[in-house]
Scaffold this active site. Structure first.
Site, mmCIF file in Angstrom:
data_model
loop_
_atom_site.group_PDB
_atom_site.id
_atom_site.type_symbol
_atom_site.label_atom_id
_atom_site.label_comp_id
_atom_site.label_asym_id
_atom_site.label_seq_id
_atom_site.Cartn_x
_atom_site.Cartn_y
_atom_site.Cartn_z
ATOM 1 N N LEU A 1 0.844 -1.186 0.000
ATOM 2 C CA LEU A 1 0.000 0.000 0.000
ATOM 3 C C LEU A 1 0.883 1.241 0.000
ATOM 4 O O LEU A 1 1.585 1.522 0.971
ATOM 5 C CB LEU A 1 -0.918 -0.008 1.215
ATOM 6 C CG LEU A 1 -1.714 -1.301 1.446
ATOM 7 C CD1 LEU A 1 -2.414 -1.263 2.788
ATOM 8 C CD2 LEU A 1 -2.715 -1.517 0.315
ATOM 9 N N ASP A 2 0.837 2.002 -1.076
ATOM 10 C CA ASP A 2 1.735 3.135 -1.246
ATOM 11 C C ASP A 2 1.399 4.273 -0.283
ATOM 12 O O ASP A 2 0.235 4.676 -0.151
ATOM 13 C CB ASP A 2 1.644 3.641 -2.691
ATOM 14 C CG ASP A 2 2.563 4.798 -2.967
ATOM 15 O OD1 ASP A 2 3.785 4.591 -2.977
ATOM 16 O OD2 ASP A 2 2.067 5.928 -3.153
ATOM 17 N N HIS B 1 0.692 7.103 4.873
ATOM 18 C CA HIS B 1 0.658 8.319 5.687
ATOM 19 C C HIS B 1 -0.084 9.456 4.984
ATOM 20 O O HIS B 1 -0.443 10.445 5.612
ATOM 21 C CB HIS B 1 2.087 8.770 6.036
ATOM 22 C CG HIS B 1 2.996 8.855 4.857
ATOM 23 N ND1 HIS B 1 3.770 7.802 4.439
ATOM 24 C CD2 HIS B 1 3.254 9.872 3.996
ATOM 25 C CE1 HIS B 1 4.472 8.159 3.376
ATOM 26 N NE2 HIS B 1 4.172 9.417 3.087
ATOM 27 N N GLY C 1 15.357 5.800 -7.977
ATOM 28 C CA GLY C 1 14.700 6.655 -8.957
ATOM 29 C C GLY C 1 14.522 8.094 -8.521
ATOM 30 O O GLY C 1 14.386 8.991 -9.365
ATOM 31 N N ASP D 1 12.219 3.861 -5.119
ATOM 32 C CA ASP D 1 12.247 5.239 -4.639
ATOM 33 C C ASP D 1 13.671 5.718 -4.380
ATOM 34 O O ASP D 1 14.053 6.830 -4.784
ATOM 35 C CB ASP D 1 11.448 5.365 -3.330
ATOM 36 C CG ASP D 1 9.988 5.691 -3.574
ATOM 37 O OD1 ASP D 1 9.682 6.334 -4.597
ATOM 38 O OD2 ASP D 1 9.148 5.303 -2.741
ATOM 39 N N GLU E 1 3.582 1.150 3.074
ATOM 40 C CA GLU E 1 4.697 2.087 3.000
ATOM 41 C C GLU E 1 4.302 3.290 3.845
ATOM 42 O O GLU E 1 3.264 3.909 3.613
ATOM 43 C CB GLU E 1 4.981 2.544 1.577
ATOM 44 C CG GLU E 1 6.176 3.497 1.518
ATOM 45 C CD GLU E 1 6.175 4.429 0.320
ATOM 46 O OE1 GLU E 1 7.239 5.024 0.065
ATOM 47 O OE2 GLU E 1 5.141 4.588 -0.330
#
Length: 576
Positions: A244-245, A248, A381, A378, A282
């Site tokens: 799950l991106d 927060h 990139g 992340d 995440e």
């Protein structure tokens, strides 16, 4: 016969375009519009017209977009695919090794079917779970995938829904589980039609755009939209876990958070299907509540990405201290992270200018709940040039970092090509057809990196096709000197982790970590992992006499009774 349904609670009328005709739809009290079309079977293209606007819009819950995100939707029958994985019972996270890949750059062809041809490489490497970056449809040909707009439809240039099913089925035939990245914190900037139909968006914004409406008026159905999407990937595509991106960025002030609600529904689906299903968050909050069981008042997610492990390793190995690395880079930091997962645990963060995080209880929280990595999409990139750590440190230190990762107490994850020290970068690339959006993305990227000290000359144009082409793996490197040896090392290291129970033991309260003058030791049961970060030999004392050298990253290791002399920039795994 196909029954078309769409949620448009504020529309005065909705019309359906399907099977060559326009039809009025009927509204119920919940704002759902329906129409039955006897002659519309699988393969039928359709679209909706809202109120008096004659612009055809794709279905917010479309399962296939063959003409792209702006085109009509197509009726898709999930039951028609011929699965061969009926005996598959899933893959659990404890003891597993993950491998993160991006479909568009994993192979030269950039398709699901091309990825299948490389799965045997992952099996030989020792991987257990393949983590696939988002595959939902986005505008343009290539993209990282985190700006998806058709959440229910796999990207057509990758191979569409059947192509993704073939990939998952092929993984399961080889004993590989599949983790899929999903993004529920925003819609992408181009082709996001769901907000035209209903209040999918909240008033607030996050880093990537307008937030999703999870707790405002009409949010019940929006939450259902998110949860049903997650269940679809797990049920209809046989995916084993979801990552799950950026959770927060999910703004939800309800008493029952969306994540807790999602966990409960996934647990129910797992019980029904009889196979293991996992949710991995995440999050940059360092909040143990995410992975605390629901019975203990937490959200009940099964694991979370742990950036602190990455930052501790990266800063120590490279010496970089810019941005968030300012808080990391010492042996004390790495020692603390290996014992307690978080570095910031209610402690001061220089980068944030405040205290951050909350400690875990290492006696009750297992290490497998933290996904750790030396590299990921992340952390590569989002560097100006997309350079990997293998371009920043000598091969000797790269082996040290890999050893600490793969003998540690967490769930290790590799980024595609890491196992052979791929020389190809992985850069930020887009293919927005709209010139204004393309220009805005490129200029925004340059501004972001300027704040971190990278000049414009170092930032590739994300819209340049060459940026995308440079980011594709070069599989010919597997047989080249240096790369061939690194691949053999990773294979041996993963095999070692699987051969010795002490190395896959996730109990954090059983780890003993000691550091001295540029060296570190980690005691894991009968096994000791030693790392020398200095450019000189180090003699390191042990509590017991060493019995066997299970692995040494460099030649020249010497056993001296209850001590080990390590060559410069090297690591070793010793059985005592």
């Amino acid at each position: 016969m196909t029954t078309f349904t769409v949620w448009a609670p504020r529309a005065e009328r909705v019309r359906l375009l399907a099977a060559g005709a326009q039809r009025a739809m009927t509204r119920d009290d919940g704002g759902w519009w329906r129409a039955e079309v006897p002659e519309a079977g699988p393969g039928t293209d359709y679209a909706y017209l809202l109120d008096d606007d004659d612009t055809p819009l794709p279905d917010p819950q479309s399962h296939r977009q063959p003409a792209g995100v702006h085109g009509p939707s197509r009726v898709y029958d999930h039951s028609a695919f011929g699965w061969t994985d009926r005996a598959w019972t899933g893959r659990q996270l404890p003891g597993a090794v993950l491998y993160e890949l991006h479909i568009g750059t994993f192979t030269g062809e950039g398709t699901f079917d091309a990825a299948i041809d490389r799965l045997d490489h992952l099996v030989d490497l020792g991987v257990d779970l393949v983590e696939v970056l988002p595959v939902n449809a986005f505008n343009g040909e290539h993209n990282w995938g985190y700006d998806g707009v058709c959440w229910y439809a796999p990207h057509e240039p990758y191979g569409g829904p059947d192509g993704f099913k073939r990939l998952v089925d092929a993984c399961h035939r080889r004993g590989l589980g599949v983790v899929l990245d999903v993004v529920y914190n925003h819609f992408g900037p181009s082709g996001a039609y769901p907000p035209r139909f209903a209040p999918y968006l909240a008033q607030g914004s996050n880093t990537w755009g307008r937030s999703i409406n999870l707790d405002g008026p009409d949010s019940d159905q929006v939450r259902r939209y998110v949860i049903d999407n997650a269940l679809m990937w797990l049920r209809d595509y046989h995916v084993d876990a979801l990552r799950l991106d950026a959770v927060h960025a999910l703004t939800d002030h309800r008493a029952v958070h969306l994540l807790e609600e999602l966990t409960a529904e996934v647990e129910a689906l797992s019980a029904h299907l009889g196979r293991t299903l996992s949710l991995i968050a995440e999050s940059d909050l360092n909040d143990p509540r995410l992975i605390t069981p629901r019975e203990a008042g937490g959200y009940g997610l099964h694991a979370q990405w742990d950036d602190d492990v990455h930052h501790a390793l990266h800063a120590l190995l490279t010496g970089e201290r810019q941005g968030y690395y300012a808080d990391f880079g010492t042996l004390e930091c790495l020692s603390g992270v290996l014992r307690e997962a978080y570095f910031h645990a209610g402690t001061w963060s220089e980068f944030r200018g405040r205290t951050h995080g909350r400690p875990i209880d290492p006696h009750r929280t297992a290490g497998h709940r933290f996904v750790a990595y030396l590299q990921n999409h992340d952390q590569i990139g989002n560097r100006a040039a997309g350079d990997r750590i293998s371009a920043l440190v000598p091969e000797s230190l790269l082996r040290v970092g890999a050893t600490l990762l793969l003998t540690g107490p967490f769930t290790p994850m590799l980024f595609m090509g890491e196992e052979w020290a791929a020389s190809t970068p992985w850069q930020f690339f887009t293919s927005h057809p709209e010139p204004e959006l393309a220009s805005a993305v490129a200029s925004g990227r340059r501004r972001e990196f300027a704040e971190h000290g990278w000049p414009d000359a170092d930032v590739p144009d994300p819209q340049d096709p060459a940026t995308f082409a440079r980011s594709k793996l070069d599989w010919a490197e597997l047989d080249r000197p240096g790369h061939r040896e690194m691949l053999a090392f990773y294979r041996r290291l993963i095999a070692l982790r699987k051969a010795w129970p002490d190395l896959s033991d996730p109990r954090l309260d059983r780890i003993r970590v000691h550091h001295g003058d540029r060296y570190l030791t980690i005691r894991r049961g009968s096994i000791v992992v030693l790392a020398n970060f200095a450019d000189q030999h180090r003699r390191i004392g042990l509590d017991d006499w060493p019995r066997d050298v299970l692995l040494a990253t460099e030649p020249g290791l010497v056993l001296i009774r209850s001590a080990v002399e390590l060559p410069p920039q090297s690591a070793a795994v010793i059985r005592c």
